[in-house]
Each structure stands twice: as C-alpha cells, then as structure tokens.
Design a protein around this motif. Structure first.
Motif, PDB file in Angstrom:
ATOM      1  N   GLU A 213       0.821  -1.210   0.000  1.00  0.00           N
ATOM      2  CA  GLU A 213       0.000   0.000   0.000  1.00  0.00           C
ATOM      3  C   GLU A 213       0.858   1.264   0.000  1.00  0.00           C
ATOM      4  O   GLU A 213       1.847   1.352   0.726  1.00  0.00           O
ATOM      5  CB  GLU A 213      -0.904   0.016   1.250  1.00  0.00           C
ATOM      6  CG  GLU A 213      -1.797   1.240   1.271  1.00  0.00           C
ATOM      7  CD  GLU A 213      -2.626   1.374   2.546  1.00  0.00           C
ATOM      8  OE1 GLU A 213      -2.353   0.687   3.545  1.00  0.00           O
ATOM      9  OE2 GLU A 213      -3.550   2.197   2.535  1.00  0.00           O
ATOM     10  N   ASN A 215       0.270   5.370   0.628  1.00  0.00           N
ATOM     11  CA  ASN A 215      -0.666   6.414   1.064  1.00  0.00           C
ATOM     12  C   ASN A 215       0.119   7.399   1.918  1.00  0.00           C
ATOM     13  O   ASN A 215       1.104   7.024   2.543  1.00  0.00           O
ATOM     14  CB  ASN A 215      -1.830   5.802   1.870  1.00  0.00           C
ATOM     15  CG  ASN A 215      -3.064   6.688   1.897  1.00  0.00           C
ATOM     16  OD1 ASN A 215      -2.977   7.880   2.191  1.00  0.00           O
ATOM     17  ND2 ASN A 215      -4.218   6.115   1.595  1.00  0.00           N
ATOM     18  N   ILE A 216      -0.330   8.650   1.927  1.00  0.00           N
ATOM     19  CA  ILE A 216       0.362   9.624   2.784  1.00  0.00           C
ATOM     20  C   ILE A 216       0.046   9.382   4.258  1.00  0.00           C
ATOM     21  O   ILE A 216       0.768   9.824   5.134  1.00  0.00           O
ATOM     22  CB  ILE A 216       0.026  11.090   2.409  1.00  0.00           C
ATOM     23  CG1 ILE A 216      -1.482  11.289   2.295  1.00  0.00           C
ATOM     24  CG2 ILE A 216       0.744  11.516   1.143  1.00  0.00           C
ATOM     25  CD1 ILE A 216      -1.891  12.747   2.210  1.00  0.00           C
ATOM     26  N   GLU A 217      -1.091   8.703   4.505  1.00  0.00           N
ATOM     27  CA  GLU A 217      -1.409   8.385   5.901  1.00  0.00           C
ATOM     28  C   GLU A 217      -2.059   7.013   5.989  1.00  0.00           C
ATOM     29  O   GLU A 217      -2.457   6.454   4.967  1.00  0.00           O
ATOM     30  CB  GLU A 217      -2.324   9.458   6.505  1.00  0.00           C
ATOM     31  CG  GLU A 217      -3.614   9.629   5.747  1.00  0.00           C
ATOM     32  CD  GLU A 217      -4.438  10.824   6.198  1.00  0.00           C
ATOM     33  OE1 GLU A 217      -3.844  11.804   6.667  1.00  0.00           O
ATOM     34  OE2 GLU A 217      -5.663  10.745   6.053  1.00  0.00           O
ATOM     35  N   LYS A 218      -2.185   6.514   7.206  1.00  0.00           N
ATOM     36  CA  LYS A 218      -2.769   5.174   7.371  1.00  0.00           C
ATOM     37  C   LYS A 218      -4.203   5.159   6.893  1.00  0.00           C
ATOM     38  O   LYS A 218      -4.961   6.099   7.143  1.00  0.00           O
ATOM     39  CB  LYS A 218      -2.689   4.759   8.841  1.00  0.00           C
ATOM     40  CG  LYS A 218      -1.285   4.423   9.266  1.00  0.00           C
ATOM     41  CD  LYS A 218      -1.233   3.984  10.712  1.00  0.00           C
ATOM     42  CE  LYS A 218       0.202   3.634  11.072  1.00  0.00           C
ATOM     43  NZ  LYS A 218       0.383   3.427  12.492  1.00  0.00           N
ATOM     44  N   SER A 219      -4.595   4.079   6.212  1.00  0.00           N
ATOM     45  CA  SER A 219      -5.973   3.931   5.747  1.00  0.00           C
ATOM     46  C   SER A 219      -6.592   2.768   6.522  1.00  0.00           C
ATOM     47  O   SER A 219      -5.938   2.173   7.386  1.00  0.00           O
ATOM     48  CB  SER A 219      -5.972   3.586   4.257  1.00  0.00           C
ATOM     49  OG  SER A 219      -5.487   2.262   4.095  1.00  0.00           O
ATOM     50  N   THR A 222      -4.402  -0.247   6.248  1.00  0.00           N
ATOM     51  CA  THR A 222      -3.246  -0.275   7.143  1.00  0.00           C
ATOM     52  C   THR A 222      -3.719  -0.643   8.550  1.00  0.00           C
ATOM     53  O   THR A 222      -3.161  -1.529   9.191  1.00  0.00           O
ATOM     54  CB  THR A 222      -2.552   1.116   7.200  1.00  0.00           C
ATOM     55  OG1 THR A 222      -2.973   1.908   6.093  1.00  0.00           O
ATOM     56  CG2 THR A 222      -1.065   0.974   7.235  1.00  0.00           C
ATOM     57  N   PHE A 230       3.568  -1.256   3.945  1.00  0.00           N
ATOM     58  CA  PHE A 230       2.980   0.082   3.863  1.00  0.00           C
ATOM     59  C   PHE A 230       4.072   1.087   3.519  1.00  0.00           C
ATOM     60  O   PHE A 230       5.020   1.257   4.290  1.00  0.00           O
ATOM     61  CB  PHE A 230       2.314   0.445   5.194  1.00  0.00           C
ATOM     62  CG  PHE A 230       1.701   1.822   5.197  1.00  0.00           C
ATOM     63  CD1 PHE A 230       0.861   2.227   4.172  1.00  0.00           C
ATOM     64  CD2 PHE A 230       1.961   2.714   6.235  1.00  0.00           C
ATOM     65  CE1 PHE A 230       0.289   3.510   4.169  1.00  0.00           C
ATOM     66  CE2 PHE A 230       1.394   3.992   6.242  1.00  0.00           C
ATOM     67  CZ  PHE A 230       0.557   4.385   5.205  1.00  0.00           C
ATOM     68  N   GLN A 232       4.634   4.733   3.273  1.00  0.00           N
ATOM     69  CA  GLN A 232       3.986   5.999   3.621  1.00  0.00           C
ATOM     70  C   GLN A 232       4.656   7.148   2.900  1.00  0.00           C
ATOM     71  O   GLN A 232       5.850   7.419   3.083  1.00  0.00           O
ATOM     72  CB  GLN A 232       4.035   6.228   5.132  1.00  0.00           C
ATOM     73  CG  GLN A 232       3.256   7.476   5.528  1.00  0.00           C
ATOM     74  CD  GLN A 232       2.875   7.482   6.992  1.00  0.00           C
ATOM     75  OE1 GLN A 232       3.430   6.733   7.790  1.00  0.00           O
ATOM     76  NE2 GLN A 232       1.926   8.330   7.346  1.00  0.00           N
ATOM     77  N   GLY A 233       3.873   7.834   2.054  1.00  0.00           N
ATOM     78  CA  GLY A 233       4.412   8.971   1.313  1.00  0.00           C
ATOM     79  C   GLY A 233       3.528   9.281   0.130  1.00  0.00           C
ATOM     80  O   GLY A 233       2.495   8.630  -0.084  1.00  0.00           O
TER      81      GLY A 233
END
Ligand code: NAD
Length: 251
Positions: A213, A215-219, A222, A230, A232-233
């Motif tokens: 995954e 994503n800029i933040e946890k979904s 996650t 994961f 993150q970015g």
C-alpha cells in the motif's frame, strides 16, 4: 528505513506472477484533483447531493451546473503525473497486469496504461437517459444548461457512477476476477471506505495475495492489517522510487 521498505516491495513485485494495482483519488491529488473527503476535499465546496441519481432526475439543471464545473472544466485541465506514468511503464515492462481504478479522471489511460478497469465509470462518454445512445464528450454540446441527445433530445447523463447507482457490470465482474487472480495487489491513495470497491483488496488478501500500500497516511487497509507492506508517502515519490528499484539495472 523507507528505502529498505521500497526494496522489499520491489522484490515482491518483481517475483510476482500477476500484479494488479488498485487506485483511488489519492493518486490524482498531485495532478491537481483533490480527493472527495478530508479538509481539502471536493465535498467541502460542493454538496454531494448533485451526484445523487434521484436528485439528478428531479433537479437536472442544478446537477448539471455542478457536474460541468467540477468534472468537465476543472478535471479537464488535470494531466497525468509521474505516478500514473510509472504504472504505465511497469505495465509495458510486463510487471503490472492491470489497474482497477475508482477514479473517473481518465489519467491512467492518458499516461498510456492499457488494461484499465474503471470501476466507477468515466467522464469520457455520456448516455441518453431516454434512448440509451452513447456519445463521446466531443460529440455533444456540454455548454447547454442541460446537455441533450442529438437524436431524441433526451437528457444526457455522464457515464460515471452516481450515488444510488450500481457498478458497471463488466467492470465489476472483471475487477473481481482480477482481485481473485492476483498474487500481489498494489493499492495507491484510497481510504478503503467506498463500497463495494473497498472489498477488492480484502478479496485479494483472502486469496493469499500480498498487499502493498502507498498512502500519505494510514488507511483502513493499514489499520486493519490488510496491507503487508505500507509505503507511507506521496504517490509520485513512492511510485518513482519503486519503478527505479524494479527497472533500473544495478551499476
Ligand atoms: P478518498 O477521497 O476517500 O481518499 C483519498 C486517499 O488518498 C486518502 O486515503 C488520502 O490519505 C490519500 N492521499 C491523498 N493525497 C495523496 C498522495 N499525494 N499520495 C498518496 N495518497 C494520497 O478517495 P477514494 O478512496 O478513492 O474514494 C473516493 C471516491 O471518490 C472514489 O469513488 C473516487 O471515484 C471518487 N473520486 C475520484 C476522483 C478522481 O477521479 N480523480 C477524485 C475525487 C474522488
């Protein structure tokens, strides 16, 4: 730390037999299209009711005014970004087999991706609500207050999924098949909250696919431990790093 995760994800993607990508609004944020929800989201400026099927038929002029500004004038100016292009390159290199997108912005196709399943339809075509003829956006007068069918003057509706409407049958079936078939699913920029699209990574996981995954933040993916890796970015940063790690020959 992140470089190690990138290399780990790259190794998983390289070894996979059938990689399917699922994208959400997050991949197009860096093309200038905000997501629907959140602080900067489209629904902070527009009332989602304009995309409600019942409201559309009862208030076509109000709905069409918002649809035009948002999905034709504003979306029309957006261009594919390095994340879209990286996916297209990975497909041409034989790594990515297909993309399931929840987006209706056409940017994967614009970037050159071929096997794209548009789960929520698209803005490129419109259907007459009376005779069901289908037109490309170039064939109809989108400047009219309510765009109409050139044949029978019926009201046109864009071919993206409104609230209260089902998923296009072909896309639903093929996306489900891809989710069952993949051994790795790469999810980019989606909260995991919009049903039924959000179930596809869970179906892939149940069929023993590895889930990566971005994503800029946890979904939800996650938080619910659907994701195995994961990253993150931002989609552009992560996809370019992944692409280089997969395709560049070591010197
Ligand atoms: P969402 O709006 O619910 O969530 C967007 C996700 O992207 C969030 O998890 C956010 O953290 C993440 N994100 C934001 N910027 C990012 C970036 N630069 N890189 C990586 N991730 C980033 O989007 P959704 O889950 O796709 O669902 C919303 C629905 O709205 C979908 O059905 C979609 O069709 C539709 N939508 C489409 C577009 C489009 O076509 N571009 C735009 C807005 C909404």
């Amino acid at each position: 730390m992140m470089q190690a995760e990138i290399l780990k994800a790259a190794a998983v993607l390289k070894q996979a037999k059938h990689v399917v990508v699922m994208t959400g609004a997050g991949i197009s944020v860096e093309s200038g299209i905000p997501s629907f929800r959140g602080e900067e989201g489209i629904w902070k400026r527009y009332d989602p009711i304009v995309l409600d099927l019942e409201y559309f038929f009862e208030n076509p002029q109000a709905s069409w005014a918002a649809i035009k500004t948002l999905f034709y004038d504003f979306f029309g100016e957006a261009r594919a970004n390095p994340a879209h292009f990286a996916l297209s390159e990975l497909e041409h290199a034989g790594i990515v087999k297909s993309i399931i997108t929840q987006n209706i912005d056409n940017l994967h196709t614009e970037a050159g991706s071929k096997q794209v399943y548009e789960y929520h339809g698209n803005t490129r075509t419109l259907t007459c609500t009376s005779c069901h003829s289908v037109y490309s956006r170039e064939q109809v007068d989108l400047t009219a207050p309510i765009p109409r069918c050139p044949k029978d003057h019926g009201m046109l509706k864009p071919n993206f999924v409104f609230f209260g409407e089902g998923i296009p049958e072909r896309e639903a079936t093929l996306s489900h098949q891809e989710a069952c078939r993949c051994d790795v699913m790469l999810i980019i920029g989606t909260t995991g909250e919009v049903r039924p699209a959000c179930n596809l990574p869970r179906i892939a996981k149940q069929n023993r696919a590895k889930i990566i995954e971005i994503n800029i933040e946890k979904s939800l993916y996650t938080l619910e431990h659907v994701s195995d890796i994961f990253l993150q970015g931002k989609a552009t940063t992560m996809m370019q790093a992944l692409k280089h790690a997969i395709l560049d020959k070591p010197v």
